[in-house]
Design a protein around this motif. Structure first.
Motif, PDB file in Angstrom:
ATOM      1  N   ARG A  10       0.671  -1.163  -0.016  1.00 24.95           N
ATOM      2  CA  ARG A  10      -0.064  -0.011  -0.058  1.00 24.95           C
ATOM      3  C   ARG A  10       0.858   1.367   0.032  1.00 24.95           C
ATOM      4  O   ARG A  10       0.520   2.090  -0.573  1.00 24.95           O
ATOM      5  CB  ARG A  10      -0.862   0.119   1.184  1.00 24.95           C
ATOM      6  CG  ARG A  10      -2.129  -0.702   0.957  1.00 24.95           C
ATOM      7  CD  ARG A  10      -3.172  -0.561   1.899  1.00 24.95           C
ATOM      8  NE  ARG A  10      -2.363  -1.040   3.270  1.00 24.95           N
ATOM      9  CZ  ARG A  10      -3.048  -1.412   4.325  1.00 24.95           C
ATOM     10  NH1 ARG A  10      -4.339  -1.320   4.524  1.00 24.95           N
ATOM     11  NH2 ARG A  10      -2.409  -2.146   5.350  1.00 24.95           N
ATOM     12  N   LYS A  46      -2.658   0.038 -10.213  1.00 23.32           N
ATOM     13  CA  LYS A  46      -3.777   0.891  -9.750  1.00 23.32           C
ATOM     14  C   LYS A  46      -4.569   0.617 -10.931  1.00 23.32           C
ATOM     15  O   LYS A  46      -4.428   1.073 -11.779  1.00 23.32           O
ATOM     16  CB  LYS A  46      -3.411   2.391  -9.362  1.00 23.32           C
ATOM     17  CG  LYS A  46      -2.977   2.387  -7.842  1.00 23.32           C
ATOM     18  CD  LYS A  46      -3.385   3.951  -7.553  1.00 23.32           C
ATOM     19  CE  LYS A  46      -2.875   4.074  -6.148  1.00 23.32           C
ATOM     20  NZ  LYS A  46      -2.542   5.531  -5.839  1.00 23.32           N
ATOM     21  N   ARG A  48      -8.651   2.108 -11.868  1.00 25.33           N
ATOM     22  CA  ARG A  48      -9.656   3.236 -11.473  1.00 25.33           C
ATOM     23  C   ARG A  48     -10.959   2.428 -12.075  1.00 25.33           C
ATOM     24  O   ARG A  48     -11.278   2.101 -13.088  1.00 25.33           O
ATOM     25  CB  ARG A  48      -9.495   4.454 -12.255  1.00 25.33           C
ATOM     26  CG  ARG A  48     -10.388   5.544 -11.872  1.00 25.33           C
ATOM     27  CD  ARG A  48     -10.259   6.674 -12.412  1.00 25.33           C
ATOM     28  NE  ARG A  48      -9.156   7.455 -11.922  1.00 25.33           N
ATOM     29  CZ  ARG A  48      -8.796   7.776 -10.609  1.00 25.33           C
ATOM     30  NH1 ARG A  48      -9.969   8.132 -10.011  1.00 25.33           N
ATOM     31  NH2 ARG A  48      -7.741   8.462 -10.333  1.00 25.33           N
ATOM     32  N   PRO A  58     -16.964  -1.579  -6.872  1.00 21.24           N
ATOM     33  CA  PRO A  58     -15.335  -1.801  -7.095  1.00 21.24           C
ATOM     34  C   PRO A  58     -14.933  -3.136  -6.179  1.00 21.24           C
ATOM     35  O   PRO A  58     -14.017  -3.928  -6.958  1.00 21.24           O
ATOM     36  CB  PRO A  58     -14.746  -0.546  -6.569  1.00 21.24           C
ATOM     37  CG  PRO A  58     -15.693   0.371  -6.601  1.00 21.24           C
ATOM     38  CD  PRO A  58     -17.230  -0.256  -6.640  1.00 21.24           C
ATOM     39  N   LYS A  59     -15.395  -3.507  -5.153  1.00 21.08           N
ATOM     40  CA  LYS A  59     -14.938  -4.567  -4.313  1.00 21.08           C
ATOM     41  C   LYS A  59     -15.351  -5.917  -5.300  1.00 21.08           C
ATOM     42  O   LYS A  59     -14.613  -6.840  -5.205  1.00 21.08           O
ATOM     43  CB  LYS A  59     -15.497  -4.653  -2.969  1.00 21.08           C
ATOM     44  CG  LYS A  59     -15.050  -3.670  -2.087  1.00 21.08           C
ATOM     45  CD  LYS A  59     -15.354  -3.917  -0.876  1.00 21.08           C
ATOM     46  CE  LYS A  59     -14.781  -2.876   0.229  1.00 21.08           C
ATOM     47  NZ  LYS A  59     -15.256  -2.899   1.635  1.00 21.08           N
ATOM     48  N   ALA A  62     -12.832  -5.984  -7.982  1.00 21.06           N
ATOM     49  CA  ALA A  62     -11.576  -6.245  -7.466  1.00 21.06           C
ATOM     50  C   ALA A  62     -11.332  -8.028  -7.295  1.00 21.06           C
ATOM     51  O   ALA A  62     -10.520  -8.562  -7.840  1.00 21.06           O
ATOM     52  CB  ALA A  62     -11.354  -5.633  -6.398  1.00 21.06           C
ATOM     53  N   SER A  63     -12.508  -8.551  -6.880  1.00 20.79           N
ATOM     54  CA  SER A  63     -12.419  -9.795  -6.566  1.00 20.79           C
ATOM     55  C   SER A  63     -12.505 -10.600  -7.836  1.00 20.79           C
ATOM     56  O   SER A  63     -11.882 -11.862  -7.974  1.00 20.79           O
ATOM     57  CB  SER A  63     -13.524 -10.347  -5.424  1.00 20.79           C
ATOM     58  OG  SER A  63     -14.644 -10.158  -6.086  1.00 20.79           O
ATOM     59  N   VAL A  73      -5.259  -8.776  -4.328  1.00 18.17           N
ATOM     60  CA  VAL A  73      -6.248  -7.309  -4.174  1.00 18.17           C
ATOM     61  C   VAL A  73      -5.411  -6.982  -2.673  1.00 18.17           C
ATOM     62  O   VAL A  73      -5.475  -7.381  -1.733  1.00 18.17           O
ATOM     63  CB  VAL A  73      -7.681  -7.588  -3.930  1.00 18.17           C
ATOM     64  CG1 VAL A  73      -7.866  -6.131  -3.650  1.00 18.17           C
ATOM     65  CG2 VAL A  73      -8.230  -8.023  -5.226  1.00 18.17           C
ATOM     66  N   GLN A  75      -5.696  -3.500  -1.900  1.00 23.34           N
ATOM     67  CA  GLN A  75      -6.865  -2.530  -1.297  1.00 23.34           C
ATOM     68  C   GLN A  75      -7.778  -2.094  -2.319  1.00 23.34           C
ATOM     69  O   GLN A  75      -7.571  -1.912  -3.439  1.00 23.34           O
ATOM     70  CB  GLN A  75      -6.093  -1.292  -0.646  1.00 23.34           C
ATOM     71  CG  GLN A  75      -5.452  -0.034  -1.514  1.00 23.34           C
ATOM     72  CD  GLN A  75      -4.842   0.887  -0.616  1.00 23.34           C
ATOM     73  OE1 GLN A  75      -4.765   0.906   0.528  1.00 23.34           O
ATOM     74  NE2 GLN A  75      -4.626   2.087  -1.261  1.00 23.34           N
ATOM     75  N   VAL A  76      -8.643  -1.610  -1.937  1.00 21.04           N
ATOM     76  CA  VAL A  76      -9.835  -1.123  -2.570  1.00 21.04           C
ATOM     77  C   VAL A  76     -10.489   0.157  -1.877  1.00 21.04           C
ATOM     78  O   VAL A  76     -10.790   0.156  -0.722  1.00 21.04           O
ATOM     79  CB  VAL A  76     -11.140  -1.785  -2.853  1.00 21.04           C
ATOM     80  CG1 VAL A  76     -11.964  -1.505  -3.703  1.00 21.04           C
ATOM     81  CG2 VAL A  76     -10.666  -3.139  -3.598  1.00 21.04           C
ATOM     82  N   ILE A  81      -8.689   0.461  -7.242  1.00 25.11           N
ATOM     83  CA  ILE A  81      -8.261  -0.930  -6.876  1.00 25.11           C
ATOM     84  C   ILE A  81      -6.696  -1.164  -7.184  1.00 25.11           C
ATOM     85  O   ILE A  81      -6.322  -0.665  -8.071  1.00 25.11           O
ATOM     86  CB  ILE A  81      -8.832  -2.020  -7.920  1.00 25.11           C
ATOM     87  CG1 ILE A  81     -10.484  -2.027  -7.722  1.00 25.11           C
ATOM     88  CG2 ILE A  81      -8.443  -3.664  -7.251  1.00 25.11           C
ATOM     89  CD1 ILE A  81     -11.211  -2.579  -8.749  1.00 25.11           C
ATOM     90  N   LEU A  83      -3.794  -4.064  -7.403  1.00 29.35           N
ATOM     91  CA  LEU A  83      -3.638  -5.430  -7.545  1.00 29.35           C
ATOM     92  C   LEU A  83      -1.964  -5.490  -7.465  1.00 29.35           C
ATOM     93  O   LEU A  83      -1.290  -4.736  -7.859  1.00 29.35           O
ATOM     94  CB  LEU A  83      -4.180  -5.679  -8.855  1.00 29.35           C
ATOM     95  CG  LEU A  83      -5.765  -5.470  -9.205  1.00 29.35           C
ATOM     96  CD1 LEU A  83      -5.951  -5.965 -10.544  1.00 29.35           C
ATOM     97  CD2 LEU A  83      -6.277  -6.718  -7.993  1.00 29.35           C
TER      98      LEU A  83
END
Length: 149
Positions: A10, A46, A48, A58-59, A62-63, A73, A75-76, A81, A83
């Motif tokens: 992060r 990242k 968008r 977005p979550k 992301a998954s 992942v 963070q979201v 997102i 990755l």
């Protein structure tokens, strides 16, 4: 992935720009290929998500991306997102073999030689002997040719 590794990623991702965008199309094959290639090169990216037009949250996106790409992942946050996937040299070499080394045009690069004014003039004179370039060399020669004193 441990929480310390995630925190370090992060921190690295904080300065990155989002280079891929997900819009109204959602996740398509071209998007997956683009993200896959980018992860091979950069490892941490990242993405968008345009919140107004994206078909999913977005979550969820992301998954889905993580499952299809074999990535983690990190963070979201909002529409961003992050990755991560470690680069695997074997997988990259296999992809290059599968795609081929390129077309014949790409292999045979054209050699371009930039010619100067003198070279172009010599070639012009070789084709046409009457095309002599009669530019005066000195200021005094120019005046004599034009009949000035």
């Amino acid at each position: 992935m441990t929480s310390k590794e995630r925190a370090a990623l992060r921190a690295k991702a904080n300065s990155l720009e989002a280079i891929i965008q997900i819009g109204k199309e959602g996740i398509s094959e071209n998007l997956i290929m683009q993200i896959d290639d980018t992860l091979d090169v950069r490892e941490l990216i990242k993405v968008r998500v345009h919140l107004e037009t994206a078909p999913k949250a977005p979550k969820e996106l992301a998954s889905d991306l993580a499952a299809q790409l074999g990535a983690d992942v990190v963070q979201v946050i909002g529409g961003i997102i992050v990755l991560y996937r470690e680069a695997d040299p074997n997988r990259i070499a296999e992809k290059k073999k599968k795609r081929g080394s390129g077309s014949a045009k790409a292999k045979a690069k054209k050699k371009v030689k930039i010619k100067g004014m003198r070279q172009r003039q010599k070639e012009k004179e070789a084709k046409n002997p009457y095309a002599k370039y009669d530019r005066p060399r000195y200021k005094g020669d120019r005046d004599k040719k034009q009949g000035r004193s």
